[in-house]
Enzyme design. Structure first.
Site, PDB file in Angstrom:
ATOM      1  N   LYS A 129       0.836  -1.213   0.000  1.00 11.39           N
ATOM      2  CA  LYS A 129       0.000   0.000   0.000  1.00 11.39           C
ATOM      3  C   LYS A 129       0.872   1.265   0.000  1.00 11.39           C
ATOM      4  CE  LYS A 129      -2.242  -0.859   3.861  1.00 11.39           C
ATOM      5  NZ  LYS A 129      -1.610  -2.126   4.310  1.00 11.39           N
ATOM      6  N   ARG A 148      -8.998   1.396   9.456  1.00  8.60           N
ATOM      7  CA  ARG A 148      -8.612   0.020   9.778  1.00  8.60           C
ATOM      8  C   ARG A 148      -9.682  -0.676  10.600  1.00  8.60           C
ATOM      9  NH1 ARG A 148      -2.711   0.813   9.258  1.00  8.60           N
ATOM     10  NH2 ARG A 148      -1.585  -1.123   9.542  1.00  8.60           N
ATOM     11  N   ARG A 156      11.830  -5.934   4.012  1.00  4.87           N
ATOM     12  CA  ARG A 156      11.507  -4.515   3.961  1.00  4.87           C
ATOM     13  C   ARG A 156      12.472  -3.696   4.821  1.00  4.87           C
ATOM     14  NH1 ARG A 156       5.253  -2.815   4.439  1.00  4.87           N
ATOM     15  NH2 ARG A 156       5.500  -3.005   6.684  1.00  4.87           N
ATOM     16  N   ARG A 205      11.876  -2.174  10.523  1.00  6.59           N
ATOM     17  CA  ARG A 205      10.915  -1.764  11.546  1.00  6.59           C
ATOM     18  C   ARG A 205      10.793  -2.852  12.605  1.00  6.59           C
ATOM     19  NH1 ARG A 205       5.606  -0.061   8.248  1.00  6.59           N
ATOM     20  NH2 ARG A 205       4.652  -1.003  10.075  1.00  6.59           N
ATOM     21  N   ARG A 228       0.054  -8.789  13.442  1.00  5.03           N
ATOM     22  CA  ARG A 228      -0.595  -7.734  12.638  1.00  5.03           C
ATOM     23  C   ARG A 228      -1.547  -8.340  11.611  1.00  5.03           C
ATOM     24  NH1 ARG A 228       4.450  -4.929  10.437  1.00  5.03           N
ATOM     25  NH2 ARG A 228       3.058  -3.501   9.374  1.00  5.03           N
TER      26      ARG A 228
HETATM   27  P1  AMP Z   1       1.406   0.601   9.054  1.00  2.00           P
HETATM   28  O1  AMP Z   1       2.648   1.362   8.739  1.00  2.00           O
HETATM   29  O2  AMP Z   1       0.214   1.087   8.278  1.00  2.00           O
HETATM   30  O3  AMP Z   1       1.592  -0.885   8.963  1.00  2.00           O
HETATM   31  O4  AMP Z   1       1.052   0.918  10.595  1.00  2.00           O
HETATM   32  C1  AMP Z   1       1.963   0.574  11.623  1.00  2.00           C
HETATM   33  C2  AMP Z   1       1.226   0.506  12.950  1.00  2.00           C
HETATM   34  O5  AMP Z   1       0.650   1.785  13.259  1.00  2.00           O
HETATM   35  C3  AMP Z   1       0.051  -0.470  12.995  1.00  2.00           C
HETATM   36  O6  AMP Z   1       0.459  -1.791  13.265  1.00  2.00           O
HETATM   37  C4  AMP Z   1      -0.775   0.134  14.128  1.00  2.00           C
HETATM   38  O7  AMP Z   1      -0.210  -0.153  15.392  1.00  2.00           O
HETATM   39  C5  AMP Z   1      -0.618   1.626  13.893  1.00  2.00           C
HETATM   40  N1  AMP Z   1      -1.661   2.155  12.973  1.00  2.00           N
HETATM   41  C6  AMP Z   1      -1.498   2.659  11.725  1.00  2.00           C
HETATM   42  N2  AMP Z   1      -2.672   3.041  11.197  1.00  2.00           N
HETATM   43  C7  AMP Z   1      -3.615   2.771  12.130  1.00  2.00           C
HETATM   44  C8  AMP Z   1      -5.030   2.912  12.184  1.00  2.00           C
HETATM   45  N3  AMP Z   1      -5.723   3.413  11.137  1.00  2.00           N
HETATM   46  N4  AMP Z   1      -5.673   2.507  13.305  1.00  2.00           N
HETATM   47  C9  AMP Z   1      -4.993   2.011  14.358  1.00  2.00           C
HETATM   48  N5  AMP Z   1      -3.667   1.830  14.370  1.00  2.00           N
HETATM   49  C10 AMP Z   1      -2.970   2.201  13.277  1.00  2.00           C
END
Ligand code: AMP
Length: 227
Positions: free
Chosen positions: A19, A94, A133, A166, A177
């Site tokens: 994404k 989400r 990654r 990360r 996740r």
């Molecule tokens: P991502 O980079 O999108 O994988 O997000 C990394 C982490 O940030 C996720 O595993 C969540 O802990 C938090 N996070 C990101 N976006 C959201 C969201 N819309 N709602 C809740 N937690 C989020």
């Protein structure tokens, strides 16, 4: 419904499906801001803001940050003038609660989501992909050791920052996740299908190939609305 001819896009799909990469390409193509909640949260953690301090305990174990925090954060971001002509949301909504809140935020401004693109891939492929990654500690640029390597191992092409993995990209956390995605985020597929907004794209092709598919879907939809 088309967002008044504007480009309002939600990118949906499990972690690691691409994404962020596609979001950056769409941002260049359509010249609208990419709003990545993961990036905003990581920045807040790095800067040790109060939001960052609250969010990290959830992020480090792969759990979702509570809805109220994330919804307020996105509401603020979408108020920016830069989002006037559209935006690309990566990683938000989400949960169903976030999706409903997003509708409220947009309706208040007479706006609607125009496209929801769901990238899909099998879990084992995702786990393999995520393990390669890397991300720049300074500018947040994303790389992949096989599919999108930097020119110099561990150094960012754009800013010479150090690349790192990360904490939440380690295998155990990725599995957590994915479980959170299946449980809390995948109901959005039905939510947006019922609204006639969802298009599914196989996220496992080459980066350019996936991008082309997304752009084709968007152009086709645009023609349906404005033949
Ligand atoms: P991502 O980079 O999108 O994988 O997000 C990394 C982490 O940030 C996720 O595993 C969540 O802990 C938090 N996070 C990101 N976006 C959201 C969201 N819309 N709602 C809740 N937690 C989020």
């Amino acid at each position: 419904m088309e967002g008044h001819g504007k480009v309002d896009i939600v990118l949906l799909g499990p972690p690691g499906v691409g994404k962020g990469t596609q979001g950056k390409m769409l941002q260049e193509r359509y010249e609208v801001p990419l709003v990545s909640t993961g990036d905003i949260l990581r920045e807040a953690v790095k800067n040790k803001t109060s939001l960052g301090q609250k969010a990290w305990s959830f992020m480090e174990r792969g759990a979702l940050v509570p809805d109220d925090l994330v919804i307020a954060m996105v509401g603020e971001r979408l108020k920016d003038n830069g989002c006037r002509d559209g935006f690309i949301l990566d990683g938000f909504p989400r949960t169903i609660e976030q999706a409903e809140a997003l509708e409220g935020i947009l309706e208040d401004r007479d706006r609607y989501i125009g496209y929801v693109i769901c990238l899909q891939a099998a879990e084992e492929a995702i786990i393999k992909r995520i393990s390669g990654r890397r991300i720049c500690r300074d500018c947040g640029e994303g790389y992949h050791i096989i599919f999108n390597p930097s020119l110099n191992l561990d150094i960012c092409n754009k800013c010479n920052g150090e690349l790192y993995q990360r904490e939440d990209d380690k295998e155990d956390t990725v599995r957590a996740r994915l479980a959170v995605y299946n449980d809390q985020t995948s109901p959005l597929i039905e939510f947006y299908t019922e609204k006639g907004l969802l298009s599914v794209v196989d996220g496992l092709g080459g980066i350019e190939e996936v991008f082309e598919k997304i752009v084709n879907i968007m152009e086709r939809k645009k023609e349906e609305v404005n033949p």
